[in-house]
Scaffold this active site. Structure first.
Site, PDB file in Angstrom:
ATOM      1  N   LYS A  43     -16.193 -50.382  52.939  1.00 25.57           N
ATOM      2  CA  LYS A  43     -15.714 -50.903  52.874  1.00 25.57           C
ATOM      3  C   LYS A  43     -14.387 -50.623  51.868  1.00 25.57           C
ATOM      4  O   LYS A  43     -14.727 -49.872  51.020  1.00 25.57           O
ATOM      5  CB  LYS A  43     -16.622 -52.413  52.082  1.00 25.57           C
ATOM      6  CG  LYS A  43     -15.923 -53.669  51.996  1.00 25.57           C
ATOM      7  CD  LYS A  43     -16.607 -54.374  50.593  1.00 25.57           C
ATOM      8  CE  LYS A  43     -16.415 -56.046  50.326  1.00 25.57           C
ATOM      9  NZ  LYS A  43     -16.916 -56.696  50.409  1.00 25.57           N
ATOM     10  N   SER A  99     -18.211 -60.736  52.880  1.00 28.25           N
ATOM     11  CA  SER A  99     -16.542 -60.321  52.612  1.00 28.25           C
ATOM     12  C   SER A  99     -17.157 -58.488  53.415  1.00 28.25           C
ATOM     13  O   SER A  99     -15.622 -58.292  53.625  1.00 28.25           O
ATOM     14  CB  SER A  99     -16.122 -59.892  51.285  1.00 28.25           C
ATOM     15  OG  SER A  99     -16.706 -59.122  50.313  1.00 28.25           O
ATOM     16  N   SER A 120     -22.376 -60.953  50.221  1.00 24.79           N
ATOM     17  CA  SER A 120     -21.084 -60.225  51.087  1.00 24.79           C
ATOM     18  C   SER A 120     -21.603 -59.122  51.745  1.00 24.79           C
ATOM     19  O   SER A 120     -21.236 -58.017  52.369  1.00 24.79           O
ATOM     20  CB  SER A 120     -20.055 -59.602  50.761  1.00 24.79           C
ATOM     21  OG  SER A 120     -18.650 -61.335  50.012  1.00 24.79           O
TER      22      SER A 120
END
Lengths: 456, 72
Positions: free
Chosen positions: A73, A149, A173
């Site tokens: 990420k 996310s 997430s």
């Protein structure tokens, strides 16, 4: 191919790290339509792979993840680059001086970083929609959200572009995108994995987490990531978890976790009960209050985290997060204090439930993936705001800090992935992964989307 | 059932937002006040829900400071 099998093939010379990295880079390019990768570290990855191949040819040990390409990420520090965290608010930050601990740990085990991935801005969201970088698309159906996310990390694994990716989980997430994209995910115990070099969102709830195809692959990654790091003051130390029990006792979480459920999700939870031999249902009575507490802590700590930036350059924050963070910064201490007390209470309640069950299980999300650009979705006849509804089963559990895996299967009606959370005792990730492996044998596993298309 | 919970009756979220923003040095442009207040009202609803837990105010909070943690 499993991570261990890839490493074995690289070590034995049947393939090379240069080849596995070249394949991953080509696959990421082929998957560009998903908008999952925001930075491809091609030059760095090729150099790293060449060095690994040279070590192997000299008879050296390249590590248990030799030649395994992975993505992170884009809130993990990558040396020499600005850590974006999906935001323009970070644009004037200095470049990272070194890689995040988690990247260093995986690369020490022989894995190779190939890409940083798209995410909800500042990790505040569940949809993978980003005002600056564009939306991440779901490899199972590009019209749909991949979940967030950690959207791009989940999408790249689900597309088969990389076999391993890192995300973070504050309210779900890792677990939400694993469920919606159809891959295995693990949020380890709070404090187990170092967060140093990871852009923070909510200090008291942030976890580093892992995506892969199977529980075995998650275990291999966890083994490499699991080490002491003096740079992380929140990391736990001196923990000795119990061994995986011979006879696994499992129970279903009812009450808050029983509705509303899309029929595909309800069937998955029933199937998990069968596979884990779990006739009993237990109730976490504080689940709804725990979700409220997680919501309050998230908005308050998130707002405080970005207070200076909001004061200095609010215009750089995207519209999906700016006013939520401003409001969070204004939350009175009475509310956050109450949330931390509730956190203690619900953690104790969950611990009591774990006396009779080694693992508990619950749905990961109330429904499969939803269309991008929508604010509401229908579940079992109810219309719910996505921002509240999609994390309703992950958010209360984050608060307790226990390890939670997500196992997925294809829903019969929607044809889309749905996920079940497998909830262990603190630091008993091995037991969670053992339960997930048992679920895999009962059909809780999905092939990458590309492979599916090729076989269709 | 996940619904937006009502804030406590009489909570003037806009007035609170303006006053609290000044107190912590957060610039709050006029055009942002309504949305910030809506978010605060939502959070107030969640905070009220937590208050329903029996004797919650007397419970030991989750994070406990431990002196010398780094040395251990």
């Amino acid at each position: 191919m499993s991570l261990a099998a890839t490493a074995e093939a690289v070590c034995s010379g049947r393939t090379s790290a240069s080849e596995t990295v070249a394949q991953a880079l080509a696959a990421i390019e082929a998957a560009a339509g998903l908008n999952a990768a925001t930075h491809v570290h091609a030059e760095r990855a090729r150099a790293r792979a060449a060095a690994l191949d040279a070590r192997i040819s000299e008879g050296g040990d390249p590590g248990p993840l030799a030649g395994v390409p992975f993505a992170v990420k884009n809130l993990f520090d990558v040396e020499g680059q600005i850590t974006r965290a999906g935001s323009r608010a970070t644009g004037a930050d200095p470049p990272a001086a070194r890689d995040a601990y988690a990247i260093r740990a995986l690369e020490e085990a022989g894995a190779v970083l190939v890409a940083s991935t798209n995410m909800d801005e500042l990790a505040y969201g569940f949809s993978g929609e980003n005002a600056h970088d564009g939306d991440t698309r779901n490899p199972r159906d590009p019209r749909l959200s991949a979940g967030g996310s950690s959207s791009g990390s989940a999408a790249l694994v689900a597309a088969g572009a990389v076999p391993l990716a890192l995300g973070t989980d504050t309210n779900g997430s890792v677990r939400v995108p694993a469920a919606l994209s159809g891959i295995a995910g693990l949020k380890p115990t709070y404090g187990r994995l170092s967060r140093s070099g990871v852009f923070s969102f909510v200090h008291s709830l942030d976890h580093v987490g892992v995506f892969a195809a199977t529980a075995d692959d998650l275990a291999a990654a966890l083994a490499a990531l699991d080490g002491p790091d003096p740079d992380d003051p929140a990391q736990a130390s001196g923990v000795s978890p119990r061994p995986v029990p011979q006879e696994l006792r499992a129970a279903r979480l009812g009450g808050w976790f029983a509705a509303p459920l899309h029929p595909d999700v309800a069937e998955a939870v029933d199937a998990a009960a069968g596979a884990l031999g779990a006739p009993t249902t237990v109730e976490l009575t504080l689940a709804e209050a725990a979700r409220a507490a997680a919501f309050v802590l998230t908005t308050a700590e998130g707002g405080q985290r970005h207070l200076a930036g909001l004061a200095r350059h609010a215009e750089r924050f995207g519209p999906l997060v700016r006013d939520r963070l401003r409001a969070g910064a204004l939350v009175p201490a009475a509310w956050t204090g109450r949330a931390q007390k509730l956190r203690r209470r619900v953690t104790d309640e969950l611990s009591d439930l774990h006396r009779e069950a080694d693992v508990l299980f619950a749905p990961a999300t109330p429904c499969p993936a939803f269309p991008l650009g929508t604010a509401e979705h229908g579940v079992a006849g109810e219309v719910l705001p996505i921002r509240l509804g999609i994390g309703m089963f992950t958010q209360p559990l984050t608060l307790t800090g226990v390890p939670i895996g997500v196992a997925v299967r294809r829903g019969a009606r929607s044809g889309l992935p749905v996920g079940v959370q497998v909830i262990g005792r603190p630091f008993e990730e091995a037991t969670v992964l053992a339960a997930m492996a048992r679920l895999e044998k009962a059909g809780f596993v999905m092939h990458p989307a590309q492979t599916e298309a090729a076989h269709a | 059932m996940p619904t937006f919970l009502p804030p406590p009756p009489g909570f003037d979220a806009e007035g609170y937002a303006r006053a609290a923003a000044s107190a912590i040095g957060l610039p709050l442009p006029d055009e942002a006040v309504a949305e910030v207040a809506a978010n605060l009202a939502r959070t107030a609803g969640f905070a009220a829900l937590m208050a329903e837990a029996p004797e919650i105010d007397a419970t030991e909070p989750a994070p406990v400071f431990r002196a010398g943690e780094r040395e251990r």
